[in-house]
Design a protein around this motif. Structure first.
Motif, mmCIF file in Angstrom:
data_model
loop_
_atom_site.group_PDB
_atom_site.id
_atom_site.type_symbol
_atom_site.label_atom_id
_atom_site.label_comp_id
_atom_site.label_asym_id
_atom_site.label_seq_id
_atom_site.Cartn_x
_atom_site.Cartn_y
_atom_site.Cartn_z
ATOM 1 N N LYS A 752 -2.415 -1.462 12.578
ATOM 2 C CA LYS A 752 -1.008 -1.332 12.173
ATOM 3 C C LYS A 752 -0.514 -2.741 11.879
ATOM 4 O O LYS A 752 -0.375 -3.562 12.789
ATOM 5 C CB LYS A 752 -0.170 -0.672 13.260
ATOM 6 N N ILE A 753 -0.271 -3.031 10.608
ATOM 7 C CA ILE A 753 0.145 -4.360 10.158
ATOM 8 C C ILE A 753 1.498 -4.237 9.471
ATOM 9 O O ILE A 753 1.668 -3.438 8.545
ATOM 10 C CB ILE A 753 -0.901 -4.964 9.195
ATOM 11 N N GLU A 754 2.452 -5.046 9.963
ATOM 12 C CA GLU A 754 3.817 -5.060 9.403
ATOM 13 C C GLU A 754 4.428 -3.662 9.400
ATOM 14 O O GLU A 754 5.108 -3.253 8.468
ATOM 15 C CB GLU A 754 3.811 -5.627 7.967
ATOM 16 N N GLY A 755 4.142 -2.908 10.454
ATOM 17 C CA GLY A 755 4.716 -1.583 10.611
ATOM 18 C C GLY A 755 4.056 -0.502 9.783
ATOM 19 O O GLY A 755 4.530 0.635 9.783
ATOM 20 N N ALA A 756 2.961 -0.815 9.054
ATOM 21 C CA ALA A 756 2.290 0.167 8.216
ATOM 22 C C ALA A 756 0.884 0.427 8.759
ATOM 23 O O ALA A 756 0.224 -0.477 9.302
ATOM 24 C CB ALA A 756 2.220 -0.318 6.767
ATOM 25 N N ASP A 757 0.395 1.662 8.576
ATOM 26 C CA ASP A 757 -0.955 2.039 9.001
ATOM 27 C C ASP A 757 -1.947 1.617 7.924
ATOM 28 O O ASP A 757 -1.806 1.980 6.742
ATOM 29 C CB ASP A 757 -1.039 3.547 9.228
ATOM 30 N N VAL A 758 -2.986 0.850 8.328
ATOM 31 C CA VAL A 758 -3.989 0.360 7.395
ATOM 32 C C VAL A 758 -5.373 0.567 7.998
ATOM 33 O O VAL A 758 -5.534 0.839 9.196
ATOM 34 C CB VAL A 758 -3.774 -1.137 7.069
ATOM 35 N N ILE A 759 -6.407 0.431 7.138
ATOM 36 C CA ILE A 759 -7.816 0.445 7.556
ATOM 37 C C ILE A 759 -8.354 -0.965 7.338
ATOM 38 O O ILE A 759 -8.287 -1.502 6.235
ATOM 39 C CB ILE A 759 -8.641 1.466 6.758
ATOM 40 N N GLU A 760 -8.891 -1.579 8.407
ATOM 41 C CA GLU A 760 -9.401 -2.948 8.340
ATOM 42 C C GLU A 760 -10.927 -2.929 8.250
ATOM 43 O O GLU A 760 -11.609 -2.316 9.077
ATOM 44 C CB GLU A 760 -8.953 -3.752 9.555
ATOM 45 N N PHE A 826 -10.638 -7.637 5.323
ATOM 46 C CA PHE A 826 -9.581 -7.192 4.414
ATOM 47 C C PHE A 826 -9.108 -5.815 4.883
ATOM 48 O O PHE A 826 -9.845 -5.093 5.568
ATOM 49 C CB PHE A 826 -10.063 -7.141 2.963
ATOM 50 N N TRP A 827 -7.852 -5.488 4.538
ATOM 51 C CA TRP A 827 -7.294 -4.197 4.933
ATOM 52 C C TRP A 827 -6.698 -3.492 3.729
ATOM 53 O O TRP A 827 -6.239 -4.122 2.783
ATOM 54 C CB TRP A 827 -6.258 -4.332 6.050
ATOM 55 N N LEU A 828 -6.785 -2.166 3.783
ATOM 56 C CA LEU A 828 -6.258 -1.307 2.726
ATOM 57 C C LEU A 828 -5.289 -0.306 3.338
ATOM 58 O O LEU A 828 -5.534 0.199 4.443
ATOM 59 C CB LEU A 828 -7.398 -0.570 2.016
ATOM 60 N N PRO A 829 -4.163 -0.003 2.651
ATOM 61 C CA PRO A 829 -3.196 0.955 3.212
ATOM 62 C C PRO A 829 -3.766 2.368 3.233
ATOM 63 O O PRO A 829 -4.563 2.752 2.374
ATOM 64 C CB PRO A 829 -1.996 0.843 2.274
#
Length: 831
Positions: A752-760, A826-829
């Motif tokens: 969870k980056i900057e309040g958003a769910d992402v895949i790292e 790297f992360w993707l939303p």
């Protein structure tokens, strides 16, 4: 004495002139007329005697009433001073309380305590209310013994017209203001006092005090005066609002000499003024009935003359009322003329100034004596404009009236000039005849300056908007009216609202109501959800207009127009060239990605050949073995089927490797679809493991369970992972690590980056890491740490990740101060 010395007899010439006239008149009458006039002499004597008796009687009575009236006047003035002193004390206390409130020395609770103390201490003070500058009641306190219907409600305090006017007067004057006593059929009359509250020089509200007029009269008037007179308080209309007045006697009864007429005296109560008057009536006892004959004779004779006296008195009263009304009207008109800010000037039919008011003199600087009686040219005409103004005066005197007035320059006495607007109208007297012309003059210097500044400001505003390289249009919500459109908008769409509505519709910037929203959230006048409009965050939208052949970036804002309507402003910027550049850059990036994949596969050619050599060798061995056993006759059907199955499996394995390589290097358009993270990782590991085996590097990967899908181009993400794994393997090989330390770890976990769910995604190696200089230039185009590298791999990887709305970074791994490897992530939303 000598007889010769005696005075000579008087001749007719020595008699007074009046006596001579009387004698001549009498002698000229006939005897009959002389007798008639002589018979009137006793009547005249009786009348004179009656007048003397009545005069004496009324003199004595008047003297007595005058003494009583003088005593009453002193008593009433003393009572008025007591009431005024009591009101002044309450006013000073309220002003101190207002000062404490304005200095914020007391809060709402402190105000209530102070107000309760004052109300309990002073019986005439019924209630005390604190009202702020917005007419909102901050606090109120009233006596416990006061009925609620006798007090003003909150709605009355805020909305009652008299209280609103009193509030405005206190705000404008910044001084305590009393009001006309207020009363209704249900409530007792109350005297209101509003004391302004000043906060740092600004108006901060008022303290509203409600006084009981009955208690004010009862506790402020001395008891000896109440015992001696019937004391009452009256309002401005003469209505008794406190005390019990004596019954008024009929007019005929007051004229009877034996009837005692009670003395009355009234005066206004300061500081309230004429709206509250103190009136006293004496408990007058009868003077007693005069029983002698002279009194009755006087009464009979009085009756004979009463009619004439009453008639004369009535006529005199009418004359006095007419004179007073005329004097009051004259004073009122004079006061009104002197108080207005508009200059007034009257001319006769010849153009002579017959009247100027104080405002006219103040504007021009000339006194009334210097202007009245002047003929044109007038002193306030500038020298250079006298001929023009003289022609205008001739038109004015000929009856040519300008409905909107006319503008002229006026010279002051000190030589300066100012702009003025004059309005001319005929001056008609009471008989309907025109006696001249009345002119009103207003100083418009400041309005002209403001109008000029506004005109210049509007011109600058229009020039800026007309020169913009963007289309700007404003239209009210729910209407087809176009409020504003600049030059570029008119060139594109014309002067109609169609273009504005087309931009709004295609950009999708109109607020839409949710199905779950209630009717309370909607504006009844426009049918739009007011909450969503006021809380909407303006964004950008890129649309294509086929009619123009242009790509436009549309931005929308909601604003209140000058007439109070809610309007929508749309700004459209031509981004056709930018879109073409972006499309060309995307095509170049696609070509670069294809080239990168070809280069990667070229570098992996030996490893791919080795990977294909194993299944091909196995197929060859299986086929040779089956041929040998078939020739020897030792090949059974079951062994043949087993060998064929293994051969088919190895052939399928080789085909999968070739298919995977063709899919990876094949040039195709980006195709973003919902994809499973585990499938992407599996494909990338299968291809990347070939290069890792060539460098004798072990690969371990971990994918978290139940990961959500992501909206990506799977081939591009596989390319990023393969490139990172390939770089990690080369870094380990260059570091010459021992076999047990030659490892690459691939981990995929949710974050969870900057309040958003992402895949790292992270690729971690055990190489030597990166120097600070390399870290700063790592993702720059054409920068490479390998002598044979092109410097487009990592730059392309970052571009792919950012095109998927993600971020990429690199960092060294430390064990204390020693670098133990490098980690690319790297992360993707989440879709």
């Amino acid at each position: 004495m000598n007889p010769t010395d005696a005075a000579p007899p008087k001749t007719p010439k020595d008699k007074p002139q009046l006596v001579l006239l009387w004698q001549n008149w009498w002698r000229g009458l006939s005897p009959a007329r002389q007798d008639r006039y002589a018979s009137i002499a006793p009547l005249v004597a009786v009348v004179m005697f009656f007048i003397a008796i009545v005069a004496a009687f009324w003199y004595l009575r008047t003297e007595e009433l005058e003494r009583e009236r003088e005593a009453m006047r002193r008593d009433v003035e003393y009572a008025q001073q007591r009431i005024r002193l009591r009101l002044s004390e309450r006013q000073e206390q309220l002003m101190r309380l207002a000062r404490d409130v304005s200095n914020q020395d007391i809060d709402k609770n402190g105000f209530n305590d102070r107000a309760d103390t004052m109300i309990s201490q002073y019986a005439e003070l019924q209630a005390l209310t604190w009202i702020d500058a917005k007419r909102q009641v901050r606090a109120t306190q009233f006596g416990p013994s006061v009925a609620s219907e006798d007090l003003l409600t909150v709605d009355e305090v805020i909305q009652k017209k008299e209280l609103v006017n009193l509030f405005d007067t206190a705000r404008d004057l910044q001084q305590p203001v009393y009001s006309q006593p207020l009363a209704t059929k249900e409530t007792a009359p109350m005297l209101l006092l509003q004391v302004p509250v000043s906060q740092k020089g600004r108006f901060g509200g008022v303290l509203l005090a409600e006084f009981s007029i009955d208690n004010l009269l009862r506790y402020a008037t001395p008891t000896e005066i109440l015992a001696r007179y019937a004391v009452t308080l009256e309002d401005g209309n003469g209505t008794s609002i406190a005390g019990t007045p004596l019954p008024r006697r009929a007019a005929a009864e007051r004229l009877l000499p034996w009837r005692a007429v009670p003395n009355e005296y009234e005066m206004p109560v300061a500081p309230v003024g004429n709206s509250l008057k103190l009136k006293a009536q004496a408990y007058h006892t009868s003077l007693g009935l005069v029983s002698n004959g002279l009194f009755w004779l006087v009464c009979v004779l009085s009756f004979m003359t009463a009619w004439l006296l009453v008639a004369t008195w009535r006529h005199t009263r009418k004359r006095i009322r007419a004179q007073e009304a005329l004097l009051g009207e004259t004073n009122f008109r004079r006061a009104m003329e002197n108080s207005v800010l508009t200059g007034m000037r009257a001319l006769d039919l010849q153009g002579r100034i017959t009247y100027v008011n104080a405002a006219f003199c103040q504007m021009t600087g000339w006194s009334e004596d210097e202007l009245v009686g002047k003929m044109p040219p007038y002193p306030y005409w500038p020298e250079g404009d006298q001929s023009t103004y003289h022609d205008m005066l001739i038109d004015e005197m000929s009856g040519k009236v300008f409905p909107g007035g006319f503008q002229m320059r006026v010279k002051r006495k000190n030589g300066t000039t100012f702009e003025a607007r004059l309005y001319v109208s005929p001056l008609i007297d009471g008989h309907g005849r025109q006696t001249g012309w009345m002119t009103s003059m207003t100083d418009i210097t400041e309005p002209n300056r403001i109008r000029e500044q506004l005109s210049l400001s509007y011109e600058r505003f229009t020039i800026v908007l007309e020169a913009l390289d963007a289309s700007v249009s404003v239209a009210p919500l729910g209407s087809a009216e176009l409020l504003f459109a600049n030059k570029l908008y008119r060139q594109w769409f014309g002067s109609q609202t169609v273009g504005h509505l087309q931009l709004v519709a295609q950009a999708g910037v109109l607020p839409t109501s949710n199905a779950s929203s209630s009717m309370d959230d909607e504006d009844g006048l426009m049918g739009l959800p007011s909450d969503e409009i006021t809380t909407a965050v303006s964004g950008n939208a890129e649309i294509y207009i086929p009619e123009l052949g242009k790509w436009l970036e549309v931005r929308s804002r909601y604003l209140n127009w000058v007439d109070g309507r809610l309007a929508q402003m749309v700004i459209a910027t031509d981004i056709t060239q930018r879109r073409q550049a972006e499309e060309q850059a995307a095509r170049q990036a696609e070509k670069a990605a294809t080239v990168s994949r070809l280069v990667t596969m070229g570098e992996m050619a030996s490893s791919v050949a080795h990977e294909l050599n194993q299944p091909l060798s196995a197929i060859s061995n299986y086929c040779n073995g089956m041929i040998s056993r078939q020739k020897s006759g030792n090949l059974s059907e079951e062994a043949l089927l087993g060998a064929l199955e293994k051969t088919a499996h190895q052939a399928q394995r080789a085909g999968q490797v070739i298919h995977r390589i063709r899919s990876f290097v094949k040039r195709s358009e980006p195709n973003r679809t919902l994809a499973d993270v585990s499938d992407i990782v599996s494909e990338a590991v299968e291809l990347g493991s070939i290069e890792l085996k060539r460098h004798n590097v072990r690969l371990s990967h971990h994918v978290a369970a139940r990961l959500p899908q992501i909206h990506v181009d799977s081939i591009l993400i596989e390319q990023v992972l393969i490139n990172l794994m390939k770089n990690s393997a080369e870094s380990i090989a260059n570091a010459e690590r021992p076999p047990h330390q030659r490892m690459v770890e691939l981990r995929v976990v949710p974050r969870k980056i900057e309040g958003a769910d992402v895949i790292e995604f992270s690729v971690q190696d055990t190489g030597r890491g990166l120097s600070p200089e390399v870290l700063d230039k790592l993702f720059q185009a054409f920068f490479s740490t390998k002598s044979e590298g092109m410097g487009i791999g990592l730059n392309l990887c970052r571009s792919i990740v950012e095109s998927h709305h993600g971020r990429m970074q690199a960092e060294n791994l430390y064990n204390g101060s020693e670098v133990t490897g490098c980690k690319f992530s790297f992360w993707l939303p989440v879709a």
